[in-house]
Design a protein around this motif. Structure first.
Motif, PDB file in Angstrom:
ATOM      1  N   ALA A  32      32.325 -37.432  -5.644  1.00 16.88           N
ATOM      2  CA  ALA A  32      31.051 -37.555  -6.353  1.00 16.88           C
ATOM      3  C   ALA A  32      31.303 -37.867  -7.812  1.00 16.88           C
ATOM      4  O   ALA A  32      32.400 -37.683  -8.329  1.00 16.88           O
ATOM      5  CB  ALA A  32      30.259 -36.254  -6.228  1.00 16.88           C
ATOM      6  N   HIS A  33      30.292 -38.363  -8.482  1.00 20.81           N
ATOM      7  CA  HIS A  33      30.341 -38.620  -9.910  1.00 20.81           C
ATOM      8  C   HIS A  33      30.686 -37.317 -10.621  1.00 20.81           C
ATOM      9  O   HIS A  33      30.419 -36.237 -10.121  1.00 20.81           O
ATOM     10  CB  HIS A  33      28.972 -39.149 -10.343  1.00 20.81           C
ATOM     11  CG  HIS A  33      28.941 -39.631 -11.742  1.00 20.81           C
ATOM     12  ND1 HIS A  33      28.688 -38.802 -12.788  1.00 20.81           N
ATOM     13  CD2 HIS A  33      29.137 -40.854 -12.273  1.00 20.81           C
ATOM     14  CE1 HIS A  33      28.714 -39.497 -13.914  1.00 20.81           C
ATOM     15  NE2 HIS A  33      28.991 -40.742 -13.623  1.00 20.81           N
ATOM     16  N   ALA A  39      24.630 -38.203  -8.564  1.00 19.24           N
ATOM     17  CA  ALA A  39      25.617 -38.923  -7.758  1.00 19.24           C
ATOM     18  C   ALA A  39      25.758 -40.347  -8.285  1.00 19.24           C
ATOM     19  O   ALA A  39      24.832 -40.916  -8.857  1.00 19.24           O
ATOM     20  CB  ALA A  39      25.184 -38.952  -6.298  1.00 19.24           C
ATOM     21  N   ASN A  42      24.920 -46.248  -5.302  1.00 19.72           N
ATOM     22  CA  ASN A  42      25.540 -46.905  -4.154  1.00 19.72           C
ATOM     23  C   ASN A  42      25.791 -48.376  -4.489  1.00 19.72           C
ATOM     24  O   ASN A  42      25.519 -48.828  -5.608  1.00 19.72           O
ATOM     25  CB  ASN A  42      24.689 -46.720  -2.888  1.00 19.72           C
ATOM     26  CG  ASN A  42      23.332 -47.370  -2.991  1.00 19.72           C
ATOM     27  OD1 ASN A  42      23.169 -48.474  -3.501  1.00 19.72           O
ATOM     28  ND2 ASN A  42      22.316 -46.677  -2.492  1.00 19.72           N
ATOM     29  N   SER A 173      29.092 -44.785  -4.807  1.00 17.29           N
ATOM     30  CA  SER A 173      29.038 -43.596  -3.958  1.00 17.29           C
ATOM     31  C   SER A 173      29.386 -43.907  -2.505  1.00 17.29           C
ATOM     32  O   SER A 173      29.722 -43.007  -1.742  1.00 17.29           O
ATOM     33  CB  SER A 173      27.650 -42.958  -4.022  1.00 17.29           C
ATOM     34  OG  SER A 173      26.683 -43.829  -3.463  1.00 17.29           O
TER      35      SER A 173
END
Length: 187
Positions: A32-33, A39, A42, A173
């Protein structure tokens, strides 16, 4: 959520087929970030935020692939810039975006995607392992060929068109994006 993908954590997740030279990557969750409450975007969200992938985003939307490329994946996408699409013969993009050409457009787009998260380091390792040229199987079921030219990764499509990866390893992500200066055309 930050649109600056320089802040994303670099994630190296991929497996490479040992004997065939064809990338075969299993689904592996991505980190994850760094900020747990936000997050990383995508693949589609990242492409929307760059300002240089408007044609690609329009094509993904027209082909109804946005939800697929927003799924967990992971996917590796070779993402042509607007400038890359502009290099195609005049009228190609507008023709592909017509509803009656959705099948052809979808085929072109999935030819830019690989199952799994494949970093530039993975590509270079595979290229070196197989004598300077590696085969990459795309979601379209057709192959691309990767090789090195100096420090640059060059991808050749089924039509023999060579395209450079201009920015590698943009982490998302649900996979990784490699920005390209050309559009791949399937056989």
């Amino acid at each position: 959520m930050s649109k600056n993908f320089k802040t994303f954590r670099t994630v190296i997740l991929a497996a490479v087929a040992a004997t065939t030279g064809i990338i075969a990557v299993g689904a592996t969750p991505l980190a994850a970030h760094e900020h747990k409450e936000a997050a990383a975007p995508n693949i589609v969200e990242t492409a929307q935020s760059t300002g240089v992938h408007n044609t690609l985003v329009a094509a993904v939307t027209a082909a109804d692939l946005a939800s697929t490329l927003s799924n967990p994946g992971p996917f590796t996408v070779f993402a042509p810039t607007d400038t890359a699409f502009a290099k195609l013969p005049e009228g190609t993009v507008s023709t592909l975006l017509r509803p009656e050409n959705k099948g052809t457009l979808t085929n072109v787009l999935v030819y830019h995607a690989v199952s799994g998260s494949v970093t530039s380091a993975d590509l270079i390792k595979l290229i070196n392992k197989h004598g300077g040229e590696a085969t990459i199987e795309t979601l379209a079921g057709q192959n691309l060929t990767a090789r090195l030219s100096g420090d640059n990764i060059i991808i050749t499509d089924a039509k023999g068109r060579a395209t450079a990866v201009t920015t590698a390893d943009v982490q998302t992500s649900n996979g990784v994006i490699h920005v390209t200066d050309g559009v791949f055309l399937p056989a």
